[in-house]
Enzyme design. Sequence first.
Site, PDB file in Angstrom:
ATOM      1  N   ARG A 172       0.841  -1.129  -0.079  1.00  0.00           N
ATOM      2  CA  ARG A 172       0.039  -0.024  -0.037  1.00  0.00           C
ATOM      3  C   ARG A 172       0.982   1.208   0.091  1.00  0.00           C
ATOM      4  O   ARG A 172       1.436   1.475   0.877  1.00  0.00           O
ATOM      5  CB  ARG A 172      -0.947   0.047   1.242  1.00  0.00           C
ATOM      6  CG  ARG A 172      -1.971   1.299   1.120  1.00  0.00           C
ATOM      7  CD  ARG A 172      -3.180   1.295   2.210  1.00  0.00           C
ATOM      8  NE  ARG A 172      -2.608   1.000   3.543  1.00  0.00           N
ATOM      9  CZ  ARG A 172      -3.521   1.108   4.534  1.00  0.00           C
ATOM     10  NH1 ARG A 172      -4.809   1.454   4.260  1.00  0.00           N
ATOM     11  NH2 ARG A 172      -3.135   1.180   5.810  1.00  0.00           N
ATOM     12  N   ASP A 456      -3.750   3.166  13.949  1.00  0.00           N
ATOM     13  CA  ASP A 456      -2.910   3.783  12.783  1.00  0.00           C
ATOM     14  C   ASP A 456      -3.572   5.180  12.613  1.00  0.00           C
ATOM     15  O   ASP A 456      -4.234   5.888  13.365  1.00  0.00           O
ATOM     16  CB  ASP A 456      -2.827   3.071  11.490  1.00  0.00           C
ATOM     17  CG  ASP A 456      -4.316   2.507  10.659  1.00  0.00           C
ATOM     18  OD1 ASP A 456      -5.092   3.510  10.903  1.00  0.00           O
ATOM     19  OD2 ASP A 456      -4.272   1.953  10.104  1.00  0.00           O
TER      20      ASP A 456
END
Length: 542
Positions: A172, A456
């Site tokens: 990603r 996150d």
Amino acid sequence: MSAPAPSPLAIVEVDPAHTPERQDEVLTDAALAFVAELHRRFTPRRDELLARRAERRAEIARTSTLDFLPETAAVRADDSWKVAEAPEALNDRRVEITGPTDRKMTINALNSGAKVWLADFEDASAPTWENVVTGQLNLIDAYERRIDFTDPASGKSYALKPAEELATVVMRPRGWHLEERHLQFEGRPVPGALVDFGLYFFHNAKRLLSLGKGPYFYLPKTESHLEARLWNDIFVFAQDYVGIPQGTVRATVLIETITAAYEMEEILYELRDHASGLNAGRWDYLFSIVKNFRDGGAKFVLPDRNAVTMTAPFMRAYTELLVRTCHKRGAHAIGGMAAFIPNRRDPEANEQALAKVKNDKDREAGDGFDGSWVAHPDLVPVARASFDAVLGDAPHQKHRLREDVSVSAADLIAIDSLDAKPTYQGLIDAVQVGTRYIEAWLRGLGAVAIFGLMEDAATAEISRSQIWQWVDAGVVFENGEKATADLVRTIAADELAALRTELGEEAFTSGKWQQAHDLLLKVSLDADYADFLTLPAYELLG
């Protein structure tokens, strides 16, 4: 492919003393020439699409609504098209583990027993120059099987299992909004997405094909099918550039913005030769709802983040539409994150949390998802059991077309269908989690254990967005307190004082606590709402 001329990209290092070891193995002339060409060809379109985001947000502010696009109705109505068939390495995705690309995580994720590892340069990674470069190096080393190491602190050794037991990597890159200030073209930073994608693809596309896999990607923060079209054009160019067959790349798009939820089919259509699936990303999705409808009045005010479960009506509409859309088009539907971190010191709390994870994964498998995410290796068997029970030996359940699902445009933004309300404790939690996460991020850590959950950047985004929204809406909590900027400042000051006491003066002052406190208040209380907190945070990152 002819040998490239020296790259026109300049490497700008904030502190030469922190130059990553073996940097030259990643930043070769050939690799940098490829990134430069990506920048020349595609950054102007990226800039136009970012401007379009702002225009669309202004339209939402004016209308307080969204709808499926009339101009793409023909794409949705055409039942004949499907995405490309999944390659063998991405056909079974029943459990995926996520995490940053540091050396220890790389080995543990590949060895975890998950089918896929989302190797994250985005929300689980603070983009320090060291993290950007060494993350790339760790993936190269993993594919070359030279990543084994012994932790000098613990003495524990880490080594890869046999190749057939390793997870398939889906990388990603950063979202379109972020720049990489350490690589510049004619004085301008290159988009972080092109740096991450370009370096990884250039070094590993052919290497992965030789291993029986391929260059596979997760695409974050996508807001429209036009952004998916840009990625598709990048894939076409990149495959020609390095000389691999068209269609080798596979991309899974995170549907983690409210605008993308109205364009799922169009996103798959634009990427159809390279599409692998869609994923339901919970926290960023809620953040996007607040960001886009923040001035839409009381009906768009979200309660505490933990009160917005995946069974909320508007979240059910989103996930069920995602499954139906994916399976209609032959794509994988991947479920959301189980962020719980097992705690062996508290068996009772552990058991309760694992039961919640099991219920969540049972629901996803029952709804038709083909796989789901976990944040910790100990959760892999839990999630796997849920999907094994439904899939058996089958690699997925794309045959379940979910034609029973019917979702209207209004269903996706029916926030007021929730009974839950914001609470005073929810405000405290948002301040605490936001402060603790931002402090760790400023120290270069993107995946952080906070109060038993792996958090996150999406966590910090929903925390500060909810603070902003509650203050802006003048929410009155159950204890009679009204959400005001002064109340938030008081809670934040109390949290800072408590952290100073908890950590001790030396540990407190050696951290980034004051900066984190100040930044959280800025992005939570400024009248001019920042599109992403990582933009001002990046200015503070070493």
